[in-house]
Design a protein around this motif. Structure first.
Motif, PDB file in Angstrom:
ATOM      1  N   GLY A 123       0.898  -1.096   0.028  1.00 41.99           N
ATOM      2  CA  GLY A 123      -0.133  -0.077  -0.127  1.00 41.99           C
ATOM      3  C   GLY A 123       1.002   1.271   0.008  1.00 41.99           C
ATOM      4  O   GLY A 123       0.615   2.225  -0.703  1.00 41.99           O
ATOM      5  N   ALA A 124       1.900   1.273   0.656  1.00 41.41           N
ATOM      6  CA  ALA A 124       2.825   2.446   0.699  1.00 41.41           C
ATOM      7  C   ALA A 124       3.374   2.779  -0.536  1.00 41.41           C
ATOM      8  O   ALA A 124       3.465   3.830  -1.159  1.00 41.41           O
ATOM      9  N   ILE A 125       3.711   1.598  -1.224  1.00 36.20           N
ATOM     10  CA  ILE A 125       4.224   1.590  -2.462  1.00 36.20           C
ATOM     11  C   ILE A 125       3.361   2.210  -3.541  1.00 36.20           C
ATOM     12  O   ILE A 125       3.539   3.295  -4.458  1.00 36.20           O
ATOM     13  N   ARG A 126       2.157   1.679  -3.674  1.00 37.16           N
ATOM     14  CA  ARG A 126       1.172   2.287  -4.558  1.00 37.16           C
ATOM     15  C   ARG A 126       0.843   3.714  -3.968  1.00 37.16           C
ATOM     16  O   ARG A 126       0.677   4.438  -4.977  1.00 37.16           O
ATOM     17  N   ASP A 127       0.822   4.076  -3.028  1.00 34.02           N
ATOM     18  CA  ASP A 127       0.504   5.772  -2.659  1.00 34.02           C
ATOM     19  C   ASP A 127       1.797   6.397  -3.113  1.00 34.02           C
ATOM     20  O   ASP A 127       1.259   7.604  -3.662  1.00 34.02           O
ATOM     21  N   LEU A 128       2.895   5.843  -3.113  1.00 31.48           N
ATOM     22  CA  LEU A 128       4.097   6.690  -3.314  1.00 31.48           C
ATOM     23  C   LEU A 128       3.968   6.878  -4.997  1.00 31.48           C
ATOM     24  O   LEU A 128       4.290   7.905  -5.312  1.00 31.48           O
ATOM     25  N   LEU A 129       3.709   5.841  -5.611  1.00 25.62           N
ATOM     26  CA  LEU A 129       3.702   5.868  -7.227  1.00 25.62           C
ATOM     27  C   LEU A 129       2.399   6.940  -7.625  1.00 25.62           C
ATOM     28  O   LEU A 129       2.739   7.584  -8.554  1.00 25.62           O
ATOM     29  N   ALA A 130       1.315   6.730  -6.901  1.00 26.42           N
ATOM     30  CA  ALA A 130       0.163   7.442  -7.200  1.00 26.42           C
ATOM     31  C   ALA A 130       0.370   9.166  -6.943  1.00 26.42           C
ATOM     32  O   ALA A 130       0.289   9.925  -7.666  1.00 26.42           O
ATOM     33  N   ASP A 131       1.198   9.168  -5.706  1.00 32.37           N
ATOM     34  CA  ASP A 131       1.717  10.685  -5.429  1.00 32.37           C
ATOM     35  C   ASP A 131       2.507  11.300  -6.385  1.00 32.37           C
ATOM     36  O   ASP A 131       2.435  12.456  -6.841  1.00 32.37           O
ATOM     37  N   ARG A 132       3.431  10.498  -6.848  1.00 30.36           N
ATOM     38  CA  ARG A 132       4.481  10.955  -8.000  1.00 30.36           C
ATOM     39  C   ARG A 132       3.960  10.954  -9.299  1.00 30.36           C
ATOM     40  O   ARG A 132       4.865  11.212 -10.078  1.00 30.36           O
ATOM     41  N   GLY A 133       2.960  10.193  -9.544  1.00 33.99           N
ATOM     42  CA  GLY A 133       2.573  10.350 -10.932  1.00 33.99           C
ATOM     43  C   GLY A 133       3.261   9.083 -11.714  1.00 33.99           C
ATOM     44  O   GLY A 133       3.427   9.281 -13.016  1.00 33.99           O
ATOM     45  N   TRP A 134       3.800   8.165 -11.038  1.00 35.31           N
ATOM     46  CA  TRP A 134       4.852   7.102 -11.817  1.00 35.31           C
ATOM     47  C   TRP A 134       3.979   6.013 -12.155  1.00 35.31           C
ATOM     48  O   TRP A 134       4.501   4.877 -12.499  1.00 35.31           O
ATOM     49  N   GLU A 135       2.682   5.704 -11.899  1.00 31.47           N
ATOM     50  CA  GLU A 135       1.933   4.558 -12.182  1.00 31.47           C
ATOM     51  C   GLU A 135       2.125   3.854 -13.454  1.00 31.47           C
ATOM     52  O   GLU A 135       2.469   2.785 -13.644  1.00 31.47           O
ATOM     53  N   GLN A 136       1.921   4.830 -14.488  1.00 35.91           N
ATOM     54  CA  GLN A 136       2.122   4.398 -15.900  1.00 35.91           C
ATOM     55  C   GLN A 136       3.361   3.903 -16.068  1.00 35.91           C
ATOM     56  O   GLN A 136       3.510   3.010 -16.820  1.00 35.91           O
ATOM     57  N   SER A 137       4.293   4.935 -15.830  1.00 39.40           N
ATOM     58  CA  SER A 137       5.626   4.694 -15.915  1.00 39.40           C
ATOM     59  C   SER A 137       6.063   3.184 -15.601  1.00 39.40           C
ATOM     60  O   SER A 137       6.980   2.392 -16.376  1.00 39.40           O
ATOM     61  N   VAL A 138       5.633   2.852 -14.410  1.00 43.29           N
ATOM     62  CA  VAL A 138       5.988   1.609 -13.730  1.00 43.29           C
ATOM     63  C   VAL A 138       5.425   0.426 -14.510  1.00 43.29           C
ATOM     64  O   VAL A 138       6.022  -0.529 -14.723  1.00 43.29           O
ATOM     65  N   ALA A 139       4.022   0.484 -14.989  1.00 44.03           N
ATOM     66  CA  ALA A 139       3.301  -0.394 -15.548  1.00 44.03           C
ATOM     67  C   ALA A 139       4.092  -0.716 -17.090  1.00 44.03           C
ATOM     68  O   ALA A 139       4.375  -1.934 -17.492  1.00 44.03           O
ATOM     69  N   VAL A 140       4.395   0.519 -17.719  1.00 44.61           N
ATOM     70  CA  VAL A 140       4.971   0.251 -19.019  1.00 44.61           C
ATOM     71  C   VAL A 140       6.377  -0.381 -18.783  1.00 44.61           C
ATOM     72  O   VAL A 140       6.528  -1.343 -19.345  1.00 44.61           O
ATOM     73  N   GLY A 141       7.091   0.065 -17.591  1.00 43.13           N
ATOM     74  CA  GLY A 141       8.302  -0.858 -17.647  1.00 43.13           C
ATOM     75  C   GLY A 141       8.312  -2.245 -17.377  1.00 43.13           C
ATOM     76  O   GLY A 141       8.913  -2.925 -17.857  1.00 43.13           O
ATOM     77  N   GLY A 142       7.232  -2.401 -16.538  1.00 45.62           N
ATOM     78  CA  GLY A 142       7.026  -3.925 -16.433  1.00 45.62           C
ATOM     79  C   GLY A 142       6.607  -4.752 -17.618  1.00 45.62           C
ATOM     80  O   GLY A 142       6.899  -5.749 -17.815  1.00 45.62           O
ATOM     81  N   VAL A 143       5.655  -4.063 -18.547  1.00 43.14           N
ATOM     82  CA  VAL A 143       5.380  -4.648 -19.714  1.00 43.14           C
ATOM     83  C   VAL A 143       6.984  -4.711 -20.731  1.00 43.14           C
ATOM     84  O   VAL A 143       7.009  -5.721 -20.945  1.00 43.14           O
TER      85      VAL A 143
END
Length: 174
Positions: free
Chosen positions: A64-84
């Protein structure tokens, strides 16, 4: 001398066995005392007094802390693309992945490098299904198009020992 008695005339193995037995006995005694006092460990978590809401000072679960950090920084999509990109072989299959590599993602466009013009053409033919498959991984509408480029061989060399005319096979010079 390994079997020589330790302090008090006991071997180290015998002493350890006695210590473990004593510890088990003391633990059982503590549990029995707790039962008598009505203080058994709870089988379910305690309910929060404030209706279940977490206080800012409460410890957080790591995920949950990681998800919150990614959301706060706007990194969710970048992380998802990197995973792909990291799972490219799994997503597109081993044959296509051995001849292609995703290079970037920007404004809904995935740029893919192919190791020959033949594979670049193949990816162009598969572009619609690639967009669909990538959107399954990233969410609908994330990938709008796939752009492909062939090998970067640079400019064709000039010189006196050159045959002028057609360029030859397209696969050689992208």
């Amino acid at each position: 001398m390994s079997d020589s008695p330790g302090a008090g005339g006991q071997s180290p193995q015998n002493s350890a066995a006695k210590g473990a037995a004593l510890a088990r006995e003391k633990l059982a005694q503590a549990k029995a005392d707790a039962v008598r006092r009505g203080q058994l460990p709870r089988s379910e978590p305690r309910r929060r007094k404030n209706g279940g809401a977490r206080d800012a000072a409460d410890p957080q679960l790591f995920g949950g802390a990681i998800r919150d950090l990614l959301a706060d920084r706007g990194w969710e999509q970048s992380v998802a693309v990197g995973g792909v990109f990291g799972r490219w072989r799994e997503i597109v299959g081993p044959e296509l992945a051995s001849h292609t590599k995703p290079e970037s993602f920007e404004d809904g466009e995935v740029l893919v490098a192919a190791d020959s013009t033949a594979w670049a053409t193949q990816v162009r033919l598969l572009a619609a299904s690639l967009v669909r498959r990538l959107n399954e991984e990233l969410g609908d509408g994330t990938v709008l198009r796939v752009k492909v480029h062939g090998p970067n061989t640079g400019p064709r060399p000039g010189g006196g020992l050159r045959v002028h005319g057609s360029k030859g096979p397209g696969d050689t010079y992208g």
